[in-house]
Design a protein around this motif. Structure first.
Motif, PDB file in Angstrom:
ATOM      1  N   LYS A  35       0.851  -1.193   0.000  1.00  0.00           N
ATOM      2  CA  LYS A  35       0.000   0.000   0.000  1.00  0.00           C
ATOM      3  C   LYS A  35       0.881   1.235   0.000  1.00  0.00           C
ATOM      4  CE  LYS A  35      -3.779  -2.498   2.223  1.00  0.00           C
ATOM      5  NZ  LYS A  35      -4.695  -2.581   3.387  1.00  0.00           N
ATOM      6  N   GLU A  36       0.471   2.263   0.744  1.00  0.00           N
ATOM      7  CA  GLU A  36       1.249   3.482   0.797  1.00  0.00           C
ATOM      8  C   GLU A  36       2.479   3.275   1.681  1.00  0.00           C
ATOM      9  OE1 GLU A  36      -1.636   3.397   4.123  1.00  0.00           O
ATOM     10  OE2 GLU A  36      -1.800   3.185   1.933  1.00  0.00           O
ATOM     11  N   ALA A  37       3.430   4.184   1.576  1.00  0.00           N
ATOM     12  CA  ALA A  37       4.663   4.076   2.342  1.00  0.00           C
ATOM     13  C   ALA A  37       4.390   4.268   3.828  1.00  0.00           C
ATOM     14  CB  ALA A  37       5.663   5.119   1.861  1.00  0.00           C
ATOM     15  N   PRO A  38       4.889   3.371   4.692  1.00  0.00           N
ATOM     16  CA  PRO A  38       4.745   3.563   6.140  1.00  0.00           C
ATOM     17  C   PRO A  38       5.464   4.830   6.591  1.00  0.00           C
ATOM     18  CG  PRO A  38       5.429   1.319   5.607  1.00  0.00           C
ATOM     19  CD  PRO A  38       5.568   2.119   4.356  1.00  0.00           C
ATOM     20  N   LYS A  39       5.077   5.347   7.746  1.00  0.00           N
ATOM     21  CA  LYS A  39       5.625   6.621   8.206  1.00  0.00           C
ATOM     22  C   LYS A  39       6.807   6.465   9.169  1.00  0.00           C
ATOM     23  CE  LYS A  39       1.117   8.942   7.853  1.00  0.00           C
ATOM     24  NZ  LYS A  39       1.243   9.012   6.415  1.00  0.00           N
ATOM     25  N   ASP A  40       6.997   5.292   9.757  1.00  0.00           N
ATOM     26  CA  ASP A  40       8.020   5.145  10.790  1.00  0.00           C
ATOM     27  C   ASP A  40       9.328   4.575  10.240  1.00  0.00           C
ATOM     28  OD1 ASP A  40       6.751   2.781  10.226  1.00  0.00           O
ATOM     29  OD2 ASP A  40       6.801   2.028  12.288  1.00  0.00           O
ATOM     30  N   PHE A  41       9.755   5.078   9.082  1.00  0.00           N
ATOM     31  CA  PHE A  41      10.997   4.644   8.460  1.00  0.00           C
ATOM     32  C   PHE A  41      11.872   5.860   8.186  1.00  0.00           C
ATOM     33  CE2 PHE A  41       8.670   0.801   7.962  1.00  0.00           C
ATOM     34  CZ  PHE A  41       9.592  -0.208   7.731  1.00  0.00           C
ATOM     35  N   PRO A  42      13.164   5.666   8.022  1.00  0.00           N
ATOM     36  CA  PRO A  42      14.047   6.798   7.729  1.00  0.00           C
ATOM     37  C   PRO A  42      13.601   7.553   6.478  1.00  0.00           C
ATOM     38  CG  PRO A  42      15.333   4.854   8.290  1.00  0.00           C
ATOM     39  CD  PRO A  42      13.908   4.400   8.168  1.00  0.00           C
ATOM     40  N   SER A  43      13.806   8.839   6.495  1.00  0.00           N
ATOM     41  CA  SER A  43      13.333   9.691   5.394  1.00  0.00           C
ATOM     42  C   SER A  43      14.087   9.450   4.093  1.00  0.00           C
ATOM     43  CB  SER A  43      13.459  11.164   5.793  1.00  0.00           C
ATOM     44  OG  SER A  43      14.810  11.487   6.090  1.00  0.00           O
ATOM     45  N   ASN A  44      15.279   8.835   4.181  1.00  0.00           N
ATOM     46  CA  ASN A  44      16.058   8.604   2.966  1.00  0.00           C
ATOM     47  C   ASN A  44      15.712   7.288   2.265  1.00  0.00           C
ATOM     48  OD1 ASN A  44      17.169   7.149   5.112  1.00  0.00           O
ATOM     49  ND2 ASN A  44      19.240   7.213   4.281  1.00  0.00           N
ATOM     50  N   VAL A  45      14.727   6.553   2.789  1.00  0.00           N
ATOM     51  CA  VAL A  45      14.269   5.321   2.128  1.00  0.00           C
ATOM     52  C   VAL A  45      13.360   5.684   0.967  1.00  0.00           C
ATOM     53  CG1 VAL A  45      12.806   3.282   2.432  1.00  0.00           C
ATOM     54  CG2 VAL A  45      14.486   3.882   4.181  1.00  0.00           C
ATOM     55  N   LYS A  46      13.540   4.991  -0.154  1.00  0.00           N
ATOM     56  CA  LYS A  46      12.695   5.222  -1.327  1.00  0.00           C
ATOM     57  C   LYS A  46      11.711   4.065  -1.465  1.00  0.00           C
ATOM     58  CE  LYS A  46      16.125   7.977  -3.824  1.00  0.00           C
ATOM     59  NZ  LYS A  46      15.375   9.225  -3.688  1.00  0.00           N
ATOM     60  N   TRP A  47      10.420   4.395  -1.564  1.00  0.00           N
ATOM     61  CA  TRP A  47       9.376   3.375  -1.542  1.00  0.00           C
ATOM     62  C   TRP A  47       8.891   3.022  -2.944  1.00  0.00           C
ATOM     63  CZ3 TRP A  47       8.218   0.481   2.537  1.00  0.00           C
ATOM     64  CH2 TRP A  47       8.678   0.926   3.775  1.00  0.00           C
ATOM     65  N   ILE A  48       8.679   1.718  -3.133  1.00  0.00           N
ATOM     66  CA  ILE A  48       8.067   1.188  -4.352  1.00  0.00           C
ATOM     67  C   ILE A  48       6.706   0.638  -3.915  1.00  0.00           C
ATOM     68  CG2 ILE A  48       8.266  -0.488  -6.227  1.00  0.00           C
ATOM     69  CD1 ILE A  48      11.298  -0.477  -5.705  1.00  0.00           C
ATOM     70  N   THR A  49       5.656   1.327  -4.226  1.00  0.00           N
ATOM     71  CA  THR A  49       4.337   0.986  -3.678  1.00  0.00           C
ATOM     72  C   THR A  49       3.485   0.194  -4.672  1.00  0.00           C
ATOM     73  OG1 THR A  49       3.493   3.135  -4.401  1.00  0.00           O
ATOM     74  CG2 THR A  49       4.343   2.990  -2.157  1.00  0.00           C
ATOM     75  N   GLY A  50       2.408  -0.387  -4.135  1.00  0.00           N
ATOM     76  CA  GLY A  50       1.473  -1.144  -4.966  1.00  0.00           C
ATOM     77  C   GLY A  50       1.974  -2.514  -5.366  1.00  0.00           C
ATOM     78  N   VAL A  51       2.902  -3.074  -4.582  1.00  0.00           N
ATOM     79  CA  VAL A  51       3.507  -4.365  -4.920  1.00  0.00           C
ATOM     80  C   VAL A  51       2.844  -5.476  -4.105  1.00  0.00           C
ATOM     81  CG1 VAL A  51       5.621  -5.728  -4.989  1.00  0.00           C
ATOM     82  CG2 VAL A  51       5.702  -3.265  -5.471  1.00  0.00           C
ATOM     83  N   ASP A  52       2.104  -6.333  -4.763  1.00  0.00           N
ATOM     84  CA  ASP A  52       1.441  -7.480  -4.135  1.00  0.00           C
ATOM     85  C   ASP A  52       2.015  -8.744  -4.768  1.00  0.00           C
ATOM     86  OD1 ASP A  52      -0.207  -9.502  -3.236  1.00  0.00           O
ATOM     87  OD2 ASP A  52      -2.065  -8.378  -3.500  1.00  0.00           O
ATOM     88  N   LEU A  53       2.760  -9.511  -3.993  1.00  0.00           N
ATOM     89  CA  LEU A  53       3.448 -10.683  -4.543  1.00  0.00           C
ATOM     90  C   LEU A  53       2.514 -11.827  -4.902  1.00  0.00           C
ATOM     91  CD1 LEU A  53       6.816 -10.944  -2.579  1.00  0.00           C
ATOM     92  CD2 LEU A  53       6.130  -9.428  -4.428  1.00  0.00           C
ATOM     93  N   THR A  54       1.246 -11.714  -4.588  1.00  0.00           N
ATOM     94  CA  THR A  54       0.291 -12.739  -5.013  1.00  0.00           C
ATOM     95  C   THR A  54      -0.309 -12.408  -6.380  1.00  0.00           C
ATOM     96  OG1 THR A  54      -1.651 -11.717  -3.970  1.00  0.00           O
ATOM     97  CG2 THR A  54      -0.305 -13.196  -2.608  1.00  0.00           C
ATOM     98  N   GLN A  55       0.111 -11.292  -6.964  1.00  0.00           N
ATOM     99  CA  GLN A  55      -0.431 -10.864  -8.254  1.00  0.00           C
ATOM    100  C   GLN A  55       0.633 -10.953  -9.348  1.00  0.00           C
ATOM    101  OE1 GLN A  55      -3.724 -10.144  -8.644  1.00  0.00           O
ATOM    102  NE2 GLN A  55      -3.804 -10.793  -6.482  1.00  0.00           N
ATOM    103  N   PRO A  56       0.239 -11.337 -10.565  1.00  0.00           N
ATOM    104  CA  PRO A  56       1.222 -11.505 -11.646  1.00  0.00           C
ATOM    105  C   PRO A  56       1.880 -10.215 -12.099  1.00  0.00           C
ATOM    106  CG  PRO A  56      -1.024 -11.734 -12.482  1.00  0.00           C
ATOM    107  CD  PRO A  56      -1.127 -11.699 -10.992  1.00  0.00           C
ATOM    108  N   THR A  57       1.350  -9.078 -11.666  1.00  0.00           N
ATOM    109  CA  THR A  57       1.917  -7.785 -12.052  1.00  0.00           C
ATOM    110  C   THR A  57       3.025  -7.318 -11.113  1.00  0.00           C
ATOM    111  OG1 THR A  57       0.175  -6.695 -10.776  1.00  0.00           O
ATOM    112  CG2 THR A  57      -0.225  -7.020 -13.140  1.00  0.00           C
ATOM    113  N   CYS A  58       3.356  -8.102 -10.076  1.00  0.00           N
ATOM    114  CA  CYS A  58       4.263  -7.618  -9.033  1.00  0.00           C
ATOM    115  C   CYS A  58       5.632  -7.238  -9.593  1.00  0.00           C
ATOM    116  CB  CYS A  58       4.391  -8.633  -7.910  1.00  0.00           C
ATOM    117  SG  CYS A  58       5.117 -10.221  -8.360  1.00  0.00           S
ATOM    118  N   ALA A  59       6.191  -8.056 -10.454  1.00  0.00           N
ATOM    119  CA  ALA A  59       7.523  -7.771 -10.983  1.00  0.00           C
ATOM    120  C   ALA A  59       7.513  -6.525 -11.860  1.00  0.00           C
ATOM    121  CB  ALA A  59       8.040  -8.966 -11.773  1.00  0.00           C
TER     122      ALA A  59
END
Length: 258
Positions: A35-59
């Protein structure tokens, strides 16, 4: 400057790895989230969102958000562990677990390599670590058990996936390994009732396990160990070790039997 990708880095060991690498200078950490990027992580982390490994579109979702990014290290840590019994195996749990643990990694690694995200023939080599488990060792399961088919068998399948990927990645100078990170004190093990054995088996916190796994990966893992199955901590938390091997526990990194 190095780029690290953690697939499944929102909690547990994955999150601990993210925090550890985010502290390193000249390192950018990319992390997947459903889902959306969690808030309790370092600010320099870059998020890749919308990734569901049970779906064929994940890669495709992952590589579409990594355009032009060259990775030197990839961890695939996502997993599912829900209890099953012989009386009540669970179809949906089986499907979701195999998709997450053993099917999605193949597509993700293929896409990263074909999209130019994995640095080829580097020195030291680009490294891929698949989060497995001693539960996926056919040899170590000979001490007895039953049930929990999806979790255990999907880890065995993941080990085979990594073994096969070794031969595809070797010509590119990319190393891939499967790791038993140790028995951990996480919501996943607590949720299936394994918290009763935390103290007896000296379960580690995710932070402790992340330190062990990342240090081993950074300092010891390379092309000489590609395609192999390792426990960086040793065998202290593997309850079947002595019964199956007839050997005393080993302290420090040990290659596990298939």
């Amino acid at each position: 400057m190095s780029n690290v990708l953690v697939v499944g880095g929102t909690r547990g060991l994955g999150a601990a790895l993210v925090h550890r690498y985010a502290k390193q200078k000249n390192t950018t950490v990319y992390v997947t989230s459903r889902k959306e990027a969690p808030k309790d992580f370092p600010s320099n982390v870059k998020w890749i969102t919308g990734v569901d490994l049970t779906q064929p579109t994940c890669a495709k979702t992952i590589v579409s958000q990594l355009s032009g990014v060259e990775l030197s290290l990839v961890y695939i840590t996502a997993g599912i562990f829900k209890l099953e019994s012989f009386e009540k195996p669970d179809w949906d749990t089986e499907v979701a677990t195999y998709l997450t643990s053993a099917i999605a990694p193949t597509f993700i690694i293929s896409a990263l390599c074909n999209n130019g995200n994995l640095i080829k023939k580097a020195d030291p080599p680009t490294k891929i670590i698949l989060l497995s488990s001693e539960a996926g060792s056919l040899a170590l399961q000979q001490a007895g058990g039953g049930g929990n088919y999806a979790h255990h068998a999907s880890k065995s399948a993941l080990n085979m996936v990594g073994t096969q990927l070794r031969y595809d990645l070797e010509p590119h100078g990319i190393a891939i390994g499967m790791v038993h990170p140790s028995f951990m004190r996480t919501e996943m093990t607590k949720g299936v009732g394994f918290d009763v054995a935390w103290d007896e088996n000296d379960a580690l916190t995710p932070e402790q396990a992340a330190d062990l796994v990342s240090s081993w990966t950074d300092d010891e893992f390379g092309m000489d160990k590609t395609g192999q199955f390792w426990a960086p901590r040793g065998t202290r938390d593997i309850g079947s070790w002595k019964d199956v091997t007839g050997k005393d526990h080993i302290k420090g990194a040990v290659q596990l039997p298939w």
